[in-house]
Enzyme design. Sequence first.
Site, PDB file in Angstrom:
ATOM      1  N   HIS A 159      -3.473  -5.936   1.261  1.00  0.00           N
ATOM      2  CA  HIS A 159      -2.800  -5.870   2.551  1.00  0.00           C
ATOM      3  C   HIS A 159      -2.960  -7.804   2.143  1.00  0.00           C
ATOM      4  CE1 HIS A 159      -2.732  -1.456   3.531  1.00  0.00           C
ATOM      5  NE2 HIS A 159      -3.037  -1.419   3.038  1.00  0.00           N
ATOM      6  N   GLU A 162      -1.018  -8.986   4.492  1.00  0.00           N
ATOM      7  CA  GLU A 162      -0.314  -9.259   6.307  1.00  0.00           C
ATOM      8  C   GLU A 162      -1.771  -9.281   7.471  1.00  0.00           C
ATOM      9  OE1 GLU A 162      -0.884  -4.819   5.743  1.00  0.00           O
ATOM     10  OE2 GLU A 162      -0.112  -5.997   4.904  1.00  0.00           O
ATOM     11  N   CYS A 186       0.641  -1.784   0.096  1.00  0.00           N
ATOM     12  CA  CYS A 186      -0.074  -0.009  -0.498  1.00  0.00           C
ATOM     13  C   CYS A 186       0.368   1.087  -0.149  1.00  0.00           C
ATOM     14  CB  CYS A 186      -0.718   0.093   1.355  1.00  0.00           C
ATOM     15  SG  CYS A 186      -2.569   1.018   1.451  1.00  0.00           S
TER      16      CYS A 186
END
Length: 227
Positions: free
Chosen positions: A194, A196, A86
């Site tokens: 994302h 994560e 991002c």
Amino acid sequence: MKFAVIVFPGSNCDVDMYHSIKDELGEEVEYVWHDADNLDEFDGILLPGGFSYGDYLRSGAIARFSNVMQEVVKAAEAGKSVLGVCNGFQILLESGLLPGAMRRNESLQFMCRTVELKVENNNTMFTSSLNQGDIIRIPIAHGEGNYYCDEATLQQLMDNNQIVFTYKNNPNGSVSDIAGIINEKGNVLGMMPHPERAVDELLGSADGLKLFQAIVRNWREAHVVNA
């Protein structure tokens, strides 16, 4: 393997990234502040999402001049894995480690939801745990995720197989549905979604964990010698 999570003023996904590496992946990880002047002790570099320096001027434009970015460039040139997610992707673009630029989403609205990505290239240190053509579910959260490059750059990305992920249903207007690209050397990946935030089924998807697992496996194959 030891990871560095680079923290800029305004980063807000650094804790998510740290959790993914320490608690889900089980590897060593440290936060590294933006004024650090040495990353030699780290094997992998992670640039998390957020709003570095408030996204003033444009996303990633100020962070690109942070002290630590000189070290990130050195790490990339040395062949270490560098993942920008991002805002981290935006910083990689601004620093010239990846080609292209980011524009406002076509809708001119911030969007936050889970999207489906197609794996276009699984022959990288980041995607070797996936199959080409796989559809994975990863969250997005951005207002400036509309990837753009000129026709010559796009052709180069296609010719070199540098497009790693595309959106199944393009949410932001990115050229050729691009969600993630890699450098020619193959060790710097930038992606808007994302991973994560997709490391456990409790979060709705564990597909993102496969990227981090691939990084570690690649590193061990290159650096760990079995007696």
